[in-house]
Enzyme design. Structure first.
Site, short mmCIF file in Angstrom:
data_model
loop_
_atom_site.label_atom_id
_atom_site.label_comp_id
_atom_site.label_asym_id
_atom_site.label_seq_id
_atom_site.Cartn_x
_atom_site.Cartn_y
_atom_site.Cartn_z
N PRO A 42 0.79 -1.16 -0.02
CA PRO A 42 0.24 0.03 0.18
C PRO A 42 0.73 1.43 0.11
O PRO A 42 2.07 1.30 0.54
CB PRO A 42 -0.86 -0.05 1.03
CG PRO A 42 -0.36 -1.34 1.94
CD PRO A 42 0.53 -1.87 1.22
N LYS A 73 8.04 1.94 0.41
CA LYS A 73 8.82 1.05 -0.82
C LYS A 73 9.88 1.72 -1.51
O LYS A 73 10.99 1.65 -1.54
CB LYS A 73 7.78 0.79 -1.94
CG LYS A 73 6.59 0.02 -1.42
CD LYS A 73 5.80 -0.46 -2.47
CE LYS A 73 4.69 0.89 -2.87
NZ LYS A 73 3.97 1.34 -1.59
N HIS A 109 -25.00 10.49 21.17
CA HIS A 109 -24.63 9.79 20.14
C HIS A 109 -23.29 8.97 20.41
O HIS A 109 -23.38 7.65 20.33
CB HIS A 109 -24.47 10.51 18.98
CG HIS A 109 -24.26 9.59 17.71
ND1 HIS A 109 -24.99 9.35 16.51
CD2 HIS A 109 -22.81 9.22 17.22
CE1 HIS A 109 -24.34 8.64 15.59
NE2 HIS A 109 -23.01 8.66 16.03
N GLU A 110 -22.26 9.82 20.82
CA GLU A 110 -20.98 9.12 21.13
C GLU A 110 -21.09 8.07 22.21
O GLU A 110 -20.45 7.17 22.44
CB GLU A 110 -20.16 10.19 21.21
CG GLU A 110 -19.81 11.22 20.20
CD GLU A 110 -19.35 10.41 18.75
OE1 GLU A 110 -19.01 9.16 18.98
OE2 GLU A 110 -19.72 10.79 17.81
P1 ADP Z 1 5.88 4.39 -0.47
O1 ADP Z 1 5.50 2.89 -0.23
O2 ADP Z 1 4.45 5.06 -0.91
O3 ADP Z 1 6.89 4.55 -1.64
P2 ADP Z 1 7.61 5.94 0.89
O4 ADP Z 1 8.74 5.13 0.73
O5 ADP Z 1 7.62 7.07 -0.24
O6 ADP Z 1 6.26 5.15 0.65
O7 ADP Z 1 7.64 6.44 2.43
C1 ADP Z 1 6.69 7.72 2.73
C2 ADP Z 1 7.63 8.16 3.93
O8 ADP Z 1 7.04 7.37 4.98
C3 ADP Z 1 8.98 8.05 4.10
O9 ADP Z 1 9.72 8.98 3.56
C4 ADP Z 1 9.39 7.90 5.51
O10 ADP Z 1 9.51 9.03 6.12
C5 ADP Z 1 8.09 7.02 5.97
N1 ADP Z 1 8.24 5.87 6.29
C6 ADP Z 1 7.41 4.78 5.38
N2 ADP Z 1 7.66 3.45 5.78
C7 ADP Z 1 8.80 3.61 6.89
C8 ADP Z 1 9.39 2.79 7.49
N3 ADP Z 1 9.15 1.35 7.53
N4 ADP Z 1 10.37 3.26 8.45
C9 ADP Z 1 10.36 4.53 8.49
N5 ADP Z 1 9.84 5.32 7.75
C10 ADP Z 1 8.99 4.76 7.13
ZN ZN Z 2 -21.48 7.81 15.39
#
Ligand code: ADP
Ligand code: ZN
Ligand code: MG
Length: 623
Positions: A225, A230, A446-447
């Site tokens: 996701p 990644k 409600h809550e």
């Molecule tokens: P995508 O999977 O969409 O490519 P990114 O690698 O761009 O995601 O992650 C976005 C940001 O979220 C990173 O720059 C980092 O700051 C943070 N992040 C995401 N996953 C991790 C992780 N496993 N450890 C540390 N930071 C993370």
């Molecule tokens: Zn509600």
């Protein structure tokens, strides 16, 4: 954590093109005015015969010559400023012979055969023809280079070549120009890291693998996701593997020029082959790797060409040479099967949403970069953020830091982080919102309705916070439930309880006010989704047993499902969904009616305080 700077492109020149033309023009004009006249054609002043004689008397004349064609005297003499200047006299009077004699006898004056008033013909040719052309060529070069930069191609080697549009805009990360990201910056994702470490290891010591006869996968595909790290992982690979790292985003292949995508792929692999061992990273590969669906007209020919080129290149390169292809996507199901077959992207590394431990680790990694006030209970925050991605967690830490700054503090407290969890989940507090006392009362009931139904059932996550402070997301209040530990499976009973809890808000309105409001729309949506999934995907009904009636179309992006059953069945499913929700709603109503006194007491307290913590709630409930 600071975002890694990845854009190394020089900023394109902002000045319009005619700016350069104007500069060129000015340069030419200056050369003309200042340099050329002296060099090309000397300034020659015409003086009278009298003046000439006077100048001789004043000893200013140094050289004279007789110009036969024009029948005149040309001479060099000091002008008023004391510098040598050129003069001529005009047609010479008839009895000039006498004067010539006189001049010859003057020892201070040299008699020349002629005094050239034109500069050398070669010089004038160079200055009038060669130089301007050269200047224009130079300017053209500068302009075309600026254009290339603007279009995104700025590779070394583009020097002197105006047509570099086809060059891939691959950023090269070599040892000295590293991304600065290492595996230590990627928290959680241990399996993914292990898998990638193998790749790095191979590039360091290919011999080790060759000895045994092990071949490394040609391509590694990171799937997961959005925001799970990644791109970050790929950068970490670049940082760890001390080999050149080519990084390009799928969308960069899709350019405005027809045929450029394929050309870029070709160029990218050509470079990679030259620099092997190296890593080529294609981010968001789904931009070019989408299934070719042969939908003839209107089909994206350009994209298909790019994909075909990529497939061809992947077959073409020699894996033993040490070119490893890395790619990332969050839509693996939309990729062309040809890309995924063995010999192409033969290893798939899932990069999933982090679990409890993973979340804790990610929070800690990002917590390192902010100044914390004493110890922070990362565990509690990790528990409250089930389902959050790495990017969201990074954002939570940053929001917490921002809040601390807003409140003029030097350090980030746990309260900041807790508040930022809510900000990220539900939006910022909307202090300016004006809510009438009557509406506030409805929201409070409600809550408390949700919270009471949740608390009255076993197998439901404990309530940790109830609030009726409105949020910018549009929520007028919400009830937070946080699981104690990791939760991977949900029993049928738990799903049913969850649906009942969701209907609890509306049920409370009915019990107390005998009327209903629009405030439950979000609850309704969630309850319906859950009830439908129970029937169509989780196989939790007797009637349909373990039959999948829906298939999830994109697992990592929202998880939309599409119906895969006959119309009749669909109608039956709808009826079952209604029945399931109805039952849950009845259950919620029953619970609330049985506990009406508690409902009033709790709602009264919530109205007073606006926010109740989990402990306060439990204490009041058990009074
Ligand atoms: P995508 O999977 O969409 O490519 P990114 O690698 O761009 O995601 O992650 C976005 C940001 O979220 C990173 O720059 C980092 O700051 C943070 N992040 C995401 N996953 C991790 C992780 N496993 N450890 C540390 N930071 C993370
Ligand atoms: Zn509600
Ligand atoms: Mg990414």
């Amino acid at each position: 954590m600071q975002e890694v700077k990845e854009d190394k492109k020089t900023t394109p020149p902002k000045k319009p093109l005619f700016f350069y033309y104007i500069i060129a023009l000015i340069i030419l004009m200056l050369l003309n005015a200042l340099l050329f006249p002296g060099l090309l054609e000397r300034q020659v002043t015409q003086v009278s015969y009298d003046t000439f004689l006077t100048m001789i008397d004043q000893d200013r004349v140094s050289q004279v010559a007789w110009e036969t064609d024009e029948e005149q005297m040309v001479f060099i003499a000091k002008n008023e400023a004391g510098q040598d200047a050129y003069y001529k006299t005009g047609v010479w009077p008839d009895d000039g012979q006498r004067l010539l004699e006189q001049l010859r006898s003057n020892e201070d004056i040299t008699f020349e055969a002629s005094i050239p008033t034109q500069a050398s013909p070669l010089m004038s040719f160079i200055l009038t023809w060669v130089l301007p052309i050269f200047i224009f060529i130079l300017i053209g070069e500068v302009l075309s280079r600026a254009m290339v930069k603007r279009m995104g191609g700025n590779l070394p080697g583009g020097m002197g070549n105006a047509m570099t549009f086809g060059k891939a805009n691959a950023k090269v990360y070599v040892e000295e120009a590293q991304t600065g990201v290492t595996f230590a910056d990627v928290a959680g994702q241990e399996e993914a890291k292990e898998s990638l470490l193998e790749v790095v290891d191979f590039l360091h010591e290919p011999g080790k693998y060759a000895q045994i006869g092990a071949k490394l996968p040609k391509g590694v595909l990171l799937v997961g996701p959005p925001g799970t790290g990644k791109t970050l992982l790929a950068k970490a690979v670049a940082g760890e593997s001390k080999v050149p790292f080519f990084s390009i985003s799928g969308s960069e292949f899709v350019e405005m020029f027809v045929g450029m995508g394929a050309a870029k792929v070709r160029d990218l692999f050509k470079q990679a082959n030259e620099k092997a061992p190296c890593i080529v990273f294609i981010d968001e590969i789904d931009a070019i790797g989408k299934k070719r669906d042969g939908s003839g007209m209107g089909g994206n020919d350009e994209r298909e060409q790019t994909l075909n080129q990529l497939l061809a290149e992947m077959d073409g390169f020699d894996a033993t040479k040490g070119v490893v292809l890395l790619a990332a996507t969050n839509r693996p199901e939309s990729l062309d099967p040809a890309l995924l077959r063995p010999g192409r992207f033969d290893r798939r590394v899932p990069v999933e949403l982090p679990d409890l431990e993973g979340r804790k680790a990610i929070l800690k990694v990002h917590g390192r970069h902010v100044r914390l006030d004493g110890d922070v209970d990362w565990d509690a925050i990790a528990r409250a953020t089930a389902g959050a991605s790495g990017a969201e967690l990074a954002n939570i830490v940053n929001e917490g830091a921002l809040r601390a700054v807003r409140m003029d503090r030097k350090t980030v407290t746990e309260a900041d982080l807790e508040e930022s969890v809510e900000t990220v989940i539900a939006g910022a507090q909307r202090k300016s919102a004006v809510i009438s006392p009557e509406e506030k009362k409805i929201v409070a009931y409600h809550e408390i309705g949700h919270a009471l139904v949740a608390a009255a059932q076993t197998h439901s996550a404990p309530v940790t916070k109830i609030t009726i402070v409105p949020r910018t997301s549009g929520a007028l209040g919400y009830t937070m439930q946080v699981d104690q530990g990791e939760h991977n499976l949900m029993s049928r009973e738990e799903v049913c309880n969850k649906i009942a809890t969701l209907t609890g808000g509306r049920a409370a309105e009915e019990v107390v006010f005998h009327s209903i409001t629009t405030g439950a729309s979000n609850d309704i949506e969630q309850a319906t989704k859950l009830a439908r999934a129970m029937i169509t995907r989780y196989g939790m009904t007797d009637e349909f047993d373990m039959v999948a009636l829906e298939t999830v179309t994109n697992q990592y992006l929202g998880g939309d499902a599409s119906l895969a059953c006959a119309g009749e069945t669909a109608a039956r499913v709808d009826a079952l969904v209604v029945e399931t929700v109805k039952q849950a709603h009845q259950k919620a109503l029953r619970i609330l009616r049985e506990n009406e006194d508690k409902l009033h007491r709790l709602a009264g307290r919530l109205l007073e305080q606006e926010t109740l913590t989990g402990e306060e709630f439990m204490a009041l409930l058990n009074e």
